[in-house]
Design an enzyme around this catalytic site. Sequence first.
Site, PDB file in Angstrom:
ATOM      1  N   CYS A 180      -0.682   4.377   2.620  1.00 38.91           N
ATOM      2  CA  CYS A 180      -0.932   4.377   4.065  1.00 38.91           C
ATOM      3  C   CYS A 180      -0.946   2.989   4.688  1.00 38.91           C
ATOM      4  O   CYS A 180      -1.354   2.844   5.836  1.00 38.91           O
ATOM      5  CB  CYS A 180      -2.242   5.079   4.372  1.00 38.91           C
ATOM      6  SG  CYS A 180      -3.670   4.228   3.699  1.00 38.91           S
ATOM      7  N   SER A 181      -0.514   1.962   3.994  1.00 41.85           N
ATOM      8  CA  SER A 181      -0.419   0.639   4.594  1.00 41.85           C
ATOM      9  C   SER A 181      -1.756  -0.069   4.790  1.00 41.85           C
ATOM     10  O   SER A 181      -1.963  -0.768   5.776  1.00 41.85           O
ATOM     11  CB  SER A 181       0.332   0.674   5.935  1.00 41.85           C
ATOM     12  OG  SER A 181       1.491   1.433   5.814  1.00 41.85           O
ATOM     13  N   CYS A 183       0.896  -1.157   0.000  1.00 41.70           N
ATOM     14  CA  CYS A 183       0.000   0.000   0.000  1.00 41.70           C
ATOM     15  C   CYS A 183       0.928   1.197   0.000  1.00 41.70           C
ATOM     16  O   CYS A 183       1.607   1.470   0.991  1.00 41.70           O
ATOM     17  CB  CYS A 183      -0.916   0.037   1.217  1.00 41.70           C
ATOM     18  SG  CYS A 183      -1.894   1.561   1.290  1.00 41.70           S
TER      19      CYS A 183
END
Lengths: 124, 187
Positions: free
Chosen positions: B91-92, B88
Amino acid sequence: MSLSPDMLELIPALPCDIEGPVFREPWEAQAFALAVDAHAKGLFTWTEWATALSAQIKAAQLAGDPDTGETYYSHWLATLEGLTVSKGAASLEHLKQVQSAWDRAARATPHGQPVLLDNDPLAS
Amino acid sequence: MRALETVLLAKGYVDPDALDLIVETYETKIGPRCGAQVVAKAWVDPAYRQRLLADGTAAVAELSFAGRQGEHLKVVENTDQLHNLVVCTLCSCYPWPVLGLPPVWYKSAAYRSKAVMDPRGVLADFGVTLPPEKTIRVWDSTAEIRYLVLPQRPAGTEGLSEARLAELVTRDSMIGTGLPLAAGASQ
């Protein structure tokens, strides 16, 4: 897409880990849970969350955060604070007042006793 | 954080029991073992594999793994020609219901940028070398779509039970930064 070797050297080594604990400290777990519960109760949509968190991380990077993944929950918490204010759940001013109350309560609480907001000497 | 919690509690946007339950769930109940069950089932049950690739969200719900954020789960399959890698970049975002919460490296800027620019280099960092002719496809997760890699079943595992197969499925093999363990190995 490929990069020249000197560009690749600018990318720091990946911090690897084993399949270890998901939270490194209790506050990270609490910050995580606050956002997940506030989302479940309708304070924001998850798309709004991801957008805000992305912006927060980008801003932190620009401000010099090494962004190794270890500061992730700090960004998480700042994102929740931002959404709490922008969604109108509380004003920034109110949030800061409550923060000051907690700080006063902590200072007024004898060492070894649990810190309670009621310990704030200015609490009415 | 205490101030934030106080304010959200007062407004009814969080409640203490729900917070405790969320932490307990992610610390003890939801993790990569959930995804490993999904992968092992897909390896032994061709019909399930088809359903999983067609609609990941519905197929993992069959095993009682469901998302809380309303996201869609897409399962991408590794083959002899193709290796999938999930990231991602912003933002993970991560498939929580099947993998739990992301490891620290997944959230690092190094991984988020390098996975896109130099996926083969990322795999090398993780000790994985693929044949040069194998294509690597990188999937960038979003708030709406999360990805899970369906790794290839290791050779020599024909006689193994589904439960034993699940033990060979590592977290990293479902992100794409690793491969399943070889037959006979254990985590």
